[in-house]
Design an enzyme around this catalytic site. Structure first.
Site, PDB file in Angstrom:
ATOM      1  N   LYS A 285       0.832  -1.201   0.000  1.00  0.00           N
ATOM      2  CA  LYS A 285       0.000   0.000   0.000  1.00  0.00           C
ATOM      3  C   LYS A 285       0.868   1.253   0.000  1.00  0.00           C
ATOM      4  CE  LYS A 285      -3.783  -0.536   2.423  1.00  0.00           C
ATOM      5  NZ  LYS A 285      -4.361  -0.790   3.753  1.00  0.00           N
TER       6      LYS A 285
ATOM      7  N   ARG B 139      -3.133   3.176   8.514  1.00  0.00           N
ATOM      8  CA  ARG B 139      -3.473   2.058   7.618  1.00  0.00           C
ATOM      9  C   ARG B 139      -2.353   1.037   7.581  1.00  0.00           C
ATOM     10  NH1 ARG B 139      -4.661   4.877   1.986  1.00  0.00           N
ATOM     11  NH2 ARG B 139      -5.876   2.960   1.659  1.00  0.00           N
TER      12      ARG B 139
ATOM     13  N   GLY C 190      -6.855 -10.973   7.974  1.00  0.00           N
ATOM     14  CA  GLY C 190      -6.501 -11.508   9.282  1.00  0.00           C
ATOM     15  C   GLY C 190      -5.671 -10.512  10.063  1.00  0.00           C
TER      16      GLY C 190
ATOM     17  N   MET D 156      -4.923  -6.426  11.264  1.00  0.00           N
ATOM     18  CA  MET D 156      -5.690  -5.209  11.480  1.00  0.00           C
ATOM     19  C   MET D 156      -5.623  -4.357  10.229  1.00  0.00           C
ATOM     20  SD  MET D 156      -5.084  -2.072  13.939  1.00  0.00           S
ATOM     21  CE  MET D 156      -4.973  -0.893  12.650  1.00  0.00           C
TER      22      MET D 156
ATOM     23  N   ARG E 126      -3.277  -0.927  -6.748  1.00  0.00           N
ATOM     24  CA  ARG E 126      -2.346  -2.059  -6.852  1.00  0.00           C
ATOM     25  C   ARG E 126      -2.716  -2.809  -8.111  1.00  0.00           C
ATOM     26  NH1 ARG E 126      -5.209  -5.094  -1.841  1.00  0.00           N
ATOM     27  NH2 ARG E 126      -7.254  -4.985  -2.772  1.00  0.00           N
TER      28      ARG E 126
ATOM     29  N   HIS F 262      -6.711 -32.022   6.839  1.00  0.00           N
ATOM     30  CA  HIS F 262      -6.854 -33.374   6.308  1.00  0.00           C
ATOM     31  C   HIS F 262      -7.721 -33.373   5.057  1.00  0.00           C
ATOM     32  CE1 HIS F 262      -8.811 -37.377   6.105  1.00  0.00           C
ATOM     33  NE2 HIS F 262      -7.604 -37.803   6.411  1.00  0.00           N
TER      34      HIS F 262
ATOM     35  N   ARG G  52       2.979 -47.721 -18.596  1.00  0.00           N
ATOM     36  CA  ARG G  52       3.071 -48.834 -17.647  1.00  0.00           C
ATOM     37  C   ARG G  52       2.517 -50.076 -18.314  1.00  0.00           C
ATOM     38  NH1 ARG G  52       0.538 -44.650 -15.352  1.00  0.00           N
ATOM     39  NH2 ARG G  52       1.601 -43.508 -13.670  1.00  0.00           N
TER      40      ARG G  52
ATOM     41  N   ARG H 248       7.731 -49.020 -19.662  1.00  0.00           N
ATOM     42  CA  ARG H 248       8.344 -49.569 -18.453  1.00  0.00           C
ATOM     43  C   ARG H 248       8.009 -51.051 -18.338  1.00  0.00           C
ATOM     44  NH1 ARG H 248       6.533 -47.288 -12.742  1.00  0.00           N
ATOM     45  NH2 ARG H 248       4.728 -48.611 -13.110  1.00  0.00           N
TER      46      ARG H 248
ATOM     47  N   GLU I 250      14.930 -44.310  -9.233  1.00  0.00           N
ATOM     48  CA  GLU I 250      13.865 -44.115  -8.243  1.00  0.00           C
ATOM     49  C   GLU I 250      14.256 -44.681  -6.892  1.00  0.00           C
ATOM     50  OE1 GLU I 250      10.307 -46.161  -9.484  1.00  0.00           O
ATOM     51  OE2 GLU I 250      11.462 -47.703 -10.506  1.00  0.00           O
TER      52      GLU I 250
ATOM     53  N   SER J 120      15.152 -42.074 -16.417  1.00  0.00           N
ATOM     54  CA  SER J 120      13.896 -41.392 -16.143  1.00  0.00           C
ATOM     55  C   SER J 120      13.719 -41.381 -14.628  1.00  0.00           C
ATOM     56  CB  SER J 120      12.736 -42.123 -16.819  1.00  0.00           C
ATOM     57  OG  SER J 120      11.528 -41.518 -16.438  1.00  0.00           O
TER      58      SER J 120
ATOM     59  N   ASP K 106       8.394 -42.849  -6.379  1.00  0.00           N
ATOM     60  CA  ASP K 106       9.123 -43.814  -5.564  1.00  0.00           C
ATOM     61  C   ASP K 106      10.341 -43.178  -4.917  1.00  0.00           C
ATOM     62  OD1 ASP K 106       8.251 -46.460  -5.060  1.00  0.00           O
ATOM     63  OD2 ASP K 106       8.226 -46.838  -7.213  1.00  0.00           O
TER      64      ASP K 106
ATOM     65  N   CYS L 129       9.305 -38.940 -14.807  1.00  0.00           N
ATOM     66  CA  CYS L 129       7.919 -39.352 -14.893  1.00  0.00           C
ATOM     67  C   CYS L 129       7.389 -39.393 -13.476  1.00  0.00           C
ATOM     68  CB  CYS L 129       7.789 -40.709 -15.577  1.00  0.00           C
ATOM     69  SG  CYS L 129       8.689 -42.026 -14.767  1.00  0.00           S
TER      70      CYS L 129
ATOM     71  N   TYR M 237      13.217 -33.703 -20.615  1.00  0.00           N
ATOM     72  CA  TYR M 237      11.755 -33.642 -20.684  1.00  0.00           C
ATOM     73  C   TYR M 237      11.116 -33.939 -19.335  1.00  0.00           C
ATOM     74  CZ  TYR M 237      11.693 -38.761 -20.710  1.00  0.00           C
ATOM     75  OH  TYR M 237      11.848 -40.070 -20.363  1.00  0.00           O
TER      76      TYR M 237
HETATM   77  P1  ADP Z   1      -7.763  -2.143   3.372  1.00  0.00           P
HETATM   78  O1  ADP Z   1      -6.350  -2.591   3.291  1.00  0.00           O
HETATM   79  O2  ADP Z   1      -8.621  -3.003   4.200  1.00  0.00           O
HETATM   80  O3  ADP Z   1      -8.324  -1.814   2.040  1.00  0.00           O
HETATM   81  P2  ADP Z   1      -7.328   0.661   3.726  1.00  0.00           P
HETATM   82  O4  ADP Z   1      -6.141   1.111   4.467  1.00  0.00           O
HETATM   83  O5  ADP Z   1      -7.239   0.729   2.255  1.00  0.00           O
HETATM   84  O6  ADP Z   1      -7.728  -0.778   4.219  1.00  0.00           O
HETATM   85  O7  ADP Z   1      -8.552   1.537   4.212  1.00  0.00           O
HETATM   86  C1  ADP Z   1      -9.878   1.219   3.879  1.00  0.00           C
HETATM   87  C2  ADP Z   1     -10.599   2.429   3.380  1.00  0.00           C
HETATM   88  O8  ADP Z   1     -10.526   3.485   4.308  1.00  0.00           O
HETATM   89  C3  ADP Z   1     -10.040   3.004   2.112  1.00  0.00           C
HETATM   90  O9  ADP Z   1     -10.525   2.368   0.989  1.00  0.00           O
HETATM   91  C4  ADP Z   1     -10.522   4.421   2.169  1.00  0.00           C
HETATM   92  O10 ADP Z   1     -11.795   4.509   1.603  1.00  0.00           O
HETATM   93  C5  ADP Z   1     -10.589   4.710   3.634  1.00  0.00           C
HETATM   94  N1  ADP Z   1      -9.443   5.557   3.957  1.00  0.00           N
HETATM   95  C6  ADP Z   1      -8.203   5.180   4.302  1.00  0.00           C
HETATM   96  N2  ADP Z   1      -7.411   6.246   4.464  1.00  0.00           N
HETATM   97  C7  ADP Z   1      -8.181   7.342   4.210  1.00  0.00           C
HETATM   98  C8  ADP Z   1      -7.943   8.747   4.182  1.00  0.00           C
HETATM   99  N3  ADP Z   1      -6.744   9.251   4.462  1.00  0.00           N
HETATM  100  N4  ADP Z   1      -8.964   9.534   3.876  1.00  0.00           N
HETATM  101  C9  ADP Z   1     -10.172   9.040   3.596  1.00  0.00           C
HETATM  102  N5  ADP Z   1     -10.465   7.743   3.588  1.00  0.00           N
HETATM  103  C10 ADP Z   1      -9.476   6.887   3.894  1.00  0.00           C
HETATM  104 MG    MG Z   2      -7.787  -0.603   0.815  1.00  0.00          MG
HETATM  105 MG    MG Z   3       8.268 -46.709  -9.247  1.00  0.00          MG
END
Ligand code: ADP
Ligand code: MG
Ligand code: MG
Length: 887
Positions: free
Chosen positions: A22, A91, A100, A102, A335, A451, A571, A626, A758, A777, A782, A845, A865
């Site tokens: 980011k 951010r 997962g 923050m 991105r 699993h 085979r 084989r 093998e 090969s 194995d 193989c 190959y």
């Molecule tokens: P994520 O990685 O979950 O996308 P972000 O850091 O992109 O989290 O933030 C989520 C949203 O928060 C952004 O899409 C944007 O809309 C809002 N946001 C983040 N920073 C700003 C900012 N400086 N001003 C206004 N909105 C913001």
């Molecule tokens: Mg975002």
């Molecule tokens: Mg074998």
């Protein structure tokens, strides 16, 4: 002196490692002159230092203060100023985007005083209170770790009491009320009031981002996606812009092309009068991006221009987050966008056609894994469907069936011809029987190394696992989808193991258009067109040849259609099954060499026919055959059953002498550990005439095909060789047969005699074996079993999931070659073999021949190959070329 903090103006998109994805892209957009609210990035170095020490590294606080001061100067406001406050967002942003962890705290810098100032300044009291309640909510749930539910409940209750549908219906007074409730939640749950000091808010938010690198979910995600543990995350501090300043403001997300199909034309969602996270949170209905044209034509036009600019700059499809504040466009993120496999091929070829990238670059942008996904049957794209739950895409393929909750039911229903989907919380080895007969497997727990996932991939069953919104009740034979319907045993469900989606009811399944193309139906689908062009270029680019494993003329013909340059493993075991079992019995009960020879003599013409069919299908291409590999008792009746039969016969006085002799032979052949017993080359040495019969059948069939005007290139392969002496004995006999057949038939049959590598001993002594072998090969299945001492059939279901969870290996060594161990044997054997015999032909193989990562390794060590199942041939063609490009 280490630098911990970088201004957006100092970075670039190449600095993912240091600034996170980011941060690097915010810097890039800033530097190409796009409208980005100013800010700075705290580096991943700082995060790593913090996580190592457990506290912020020396100097970090000062650097933050310095950058904050220049940000304040640039904005002409001070953080938390009671009269003219600057607000910022905090951010997270690691190198790879990571669920997962923050994510974001918006509106940092608001407190009981500055909220009034914001109201005065913006002339919008509602905006100010709304922003404050959002800060309390985000800070409470992400920084303080309180359950989001507590804030949601307060909001829902307020909406109910005011009788409004969504948050837009709440007045400024209502929101003020909410601010008080949220502050009360924080005070009562943590024992401390919400911090009024803006710098404290900021510092604690930064620390929370650092700490979130190690949440269990983030750790699990990294393990599954094979992301390194020690990268750390960056933190971005950015001046706030407001999408919630009334009707001329709003926030949106968009893609520069359709990420689902790859088709041209922008694609996105917009939400008026909202801050960013509302768009994805789904609290109000968004409108399509095209509607923005009507709402705000100037911003819309500007946004389109920015999108075009970004595509030309990144030379790829981009994914964008933006906010409009009172008619002014601000870019908040971009991105290179995630896309479906179909979109990946289509976008790559469109970029080539638009003159933006070349074909090599197109090849780098698609993967064999994506191609494999496109070759599974999928749900009919035109069929109506609603996703009711989403889990992890553990093993691809579309599957439809009746939900069943235990193996007994699965087996019973499958026996009466019903399609079933086995639903469990998670699976254990006890569920194997059910998994074998099911069309697909759905679980509520466990990740891509559980699993269920490991076993389903091994069996080629479609599987969705870790579907957390399912509440599975095995005893009641039902599952409930959180906030949705209950599915009972026998109800039909559909799952897509390639996307992790779960649907109610039956969705029609259609063949893959890519498979239809390889099967000879050109079609006129854009996707097929893109795939075929990429694969064609791959063929021009790669060094490795791709052959197929095929045992029958039908498989051989399919392999050819899929582009195989020959057969790398044919085979011969299946040629001893069916009614021919009787002849194998003759062979093992024979009391002398003459009787053995008589049995073999009867097998000869049958085998000749088999090979003739294969040479016909592979006319002009090499076929590696084989010689028989498995222990002979695999072709004989079951020992216990036969013992019972004989005992009963004896009791009745109706003894069959053949049964007695067979039972004696079975007793003689019985092995504790057949995989390590009388098999492979050992059979050829112990049973005279067995290998020479097969060699004769091969060469006579080749002679016949050549005599009819075709061309055949047999390569006779001896399995399970451990020593050069074993190979020398067999080779001498095979050469004799070769001379005889060519003389008898009066034709030259160019053919090779080589060996499988093998066994570890064969790999270690490869230099000696290569002196008399025409080719090696590598039998990596194995070789993996023998190197690790794993019996594949036993270990995969029994303890691989635990091993994977412990990170002992990142992926099953049967799925992807263990490059360190088994790979080292391959590398040294190839080098030693080539050194004594520079013309030695080298191939592989076994399953690994179709696995992308393994193919890159085989290319790097200079094999000639790879050979894989016919279905994987296009994948191998593609990956072999990518390997050549990425060397
Ligand atoms: P994520 O990685 O979950 O996308 P972000 O850091 O992109 O989290 O933030 C989520 C949203 O928060 C952004 O899409 C944007 O809309 C809002 N946001 C983040 N920073 C700003 C900012 N400086 N001003 C206004 N909105 C913001
Ligand atoms: Mg975002
Ligand atoms: Mg074998």
């Amino acid at each position: 002196m280490v630098t911990w903090v970088y201004d957006f103006a100092e970075g670039s998109k190449e600095q993912n490692d240091l600034l996170g994805g980011k941060g690097a892209n915010l810097a890039e957009m800033t530097n190409i002159g796009l409208p980005v609210p100013p800010g700075f990035t705290i580096s991943t170095d700082a995060c790593r230092a913090y996580l190592e020490e457990g506290s912020a590294p020396p100097g970090l606080a000062d650097e933050i203060s310095e950058h904050l001061r220049s940000l304040e100067d640039a904005m002409g406001r001070r953080l938390g100023d009671p009269d003219d406050p600057l607000l910022v967002s905090v951010r997270s942003g690691a190198k790879n985007s990571m669920p997962g962890m923050m994510d974001t705290v918006l509106n940092v810098g608001l407190n009981d005083a500055s909220v009034e100032a914001l109201a005065r300044q913006s002339g919008d009291e509602r905006l100010a209170t709304d922003s404050y309640r959002r800060l309390l909510q985000m800070y409470g749930s992400t920084v303080l770790g309180l359950e989001a539910r507590m804030f949601d409940e307060a909001m829902d209750e307020l909406k109910r009491s005011r009788d409004v549908k969504d948050d837009l219906g709440l007045t400024s007074d209502d929101l003020r009320h909410l601010v008080t409730s949220y502050q009360e939640v924080i005070r009562s749950e943590t024992g401390k009031p919400f911090p009024q000091d803006p710098r404290e808010q900021l510092d604690r938010a930064v620390q929370a981002v650092f700490d979130s690198w190690n949440t269990p979910r983030a750790v699990l995600y990294r393990r599954q996606e094979r992301i390194a543990e020690d990268l750390g995350t960056a933190v971005n501090i950015q001046a706030m812009v407001f999408g919630n300043l009334g009707a001329t403001s709003g926030s949106g997300v968009c893609f520069t092309r359709d990420p689902a199909t790859g088709s041209q034309g922008v694609y996105g969602d917009y939400l008026a009068n909202a801050q960013g996270e509302d768009v994805v949170a789904g609290i109000r209905n968004t409108v399509a991006l095209t509607d923005l044209e009507r709402l705000d034509p100037t911003s819309h036009a500007e946004l389109l221009a920015v999108m075009e600019r970004l595509e030309l700059h990144y030379l790829d499809m981009c994914d964008i987050e933006f906010t409009i504040e009172r008619g002014r466009l601000w870019m908040l993120q971009t991105r290179v966008g995630k896309r479906t496999p179909a979109a990946a091929f289509r976008i790559a070829m469109d970029f080539v056609d638009e003159g933006l990238i070349d074909m090599d670059e197109a090849l780098r942008r698609v993967t064999g894994h994506q191609l494999a996904q496109l070759m599974f049957p999928g749900f009919d794209p035109s069929a109506e469907r609603t996703v009711v739950a989403r889990g992890m895409s553990a093993s691809p393929g579309a599957a439809v069936g009746k939900a069943v909750f235990d193996s007994d039911t699965a087996v019973a229903w499958a026996e009466r011809g019903e399609d079933v989907i086995l639903v469990r919380k998670e699976t254990t080895p006890d569920d194997l029987r059910g998994m074998v007969v099911a069309r697909g497997i759905l679980t509520s727990r466990g990740g891509k190394t559980s699993h269920a996932a490991v076993v389903a991939r091994g069996m080629g069953r479609s599987c969705v696992c870790g579907t957390e919104s399912l509440d599975v009740d095995i005893a009641a034979k039902q599952f409930t989808i959180r906030g949705g319907p209950t599915v009972h045993e026998g109800d039909v469900i559909s799952i897509d193991g390639g996307t992790g989606e779960v649907f109610l009811g039956k969705i029609p399944v259609v063949d893959s258009s890519v498979v239809r193309f390889f099967e000879g139906d050109p079609g006129d689908d854009v996707l097929v067109n893109a795939v075929s062009r990429v694969v064609e270029h791959a063929d021009d680019t790669r060094r490795l040849a791709v052959r197929a494993n095929a045992d029958t003329p039908d498989d051989a013909a399919r392999a050819r259609r899929y582009g195989a340059a020959g057969i790398g493993l044919c085979r011969t075991e299946h040629m001893f099954l069916g009614e021919r079992r009787a002849l194998v019995e003759e062979l093992v009960v024979a009391s002398d060499v003459d009787e053995q020879a008589a049995a073999l003599q009867q097998l000869l013409p049958l085998q000749r026919e088999d090979f003739l069919g294969i040479f016909e299908a592979m006319d002009g291409l090499p076929v590696t055959i084989r010689l028989i590999d498995p222990p002979l008792h695999e072709f004989l009746p079951d020992f216990t059953e036969l013992s019972v039969t004989v005992a009963l016969e004896d009791e009745r006085g109706a003894t069959s002498s053949r049964h007695h002799r067979l039972l004696a032979a079975l007793t003689r052949l019985h092995e504790q550990n057949p995989m390590l017993g009388l098999r492979g080359v050992r059979l050829g040495i112990v049973i005279p005439g067995l290998f020479t019969m097969q060699a004769r059948a091969i060469l006579e069939a080749a002679a016949e095909w050549v005599a009819g005007g075709g061309s055949a290139f047999p390569e006779i392969m001896v399995p399970l060789v451990a020593s050069t002496e074993e190979f020398a004995i067999v080779r001498a006999e095979l050469e004799k047969v070769g001379r005889e057949v060519q003389e008898e038939r009066g034709v030259q049959i160019p053919h090779l005699v080589g060996t499988m590598i093998e066994l570890p001993r064969a790999a270690i002594t490869a230099g000696q074996i290569a002196e008399s072998a025409d080719f090696f090969s590598f039998g990596t299945n194995d070789l993996t079993q023998m190197t690790w001492g794993f019996s594949r059939d036993d270990v995969e279901a029994a303890f691989f999931p635990t091993y994977l969870d412990h990170g002992i290996f990142p992926v099953s060594p049967f799925e992807s070659l263990d490059i360190e161990g088994v790979g080292s044997l391959v590398r040294t054997a190839a080098a030693a073999g080539r050194e004594v015999n520079p013309g030695l032909h080298l191939g592989v193989c076994g399953e690994h021949g179709g696995d992308p990562a393994s193919i890159h390794f085989f290319d790097a060590v200079g094999l000639d190959y790879v050979s894989c199942s016919p279905f994987r041939v296009p994948v191998a063609r593609l990956e072999a070329a990518r390997a050549a490009l990425m060397q």
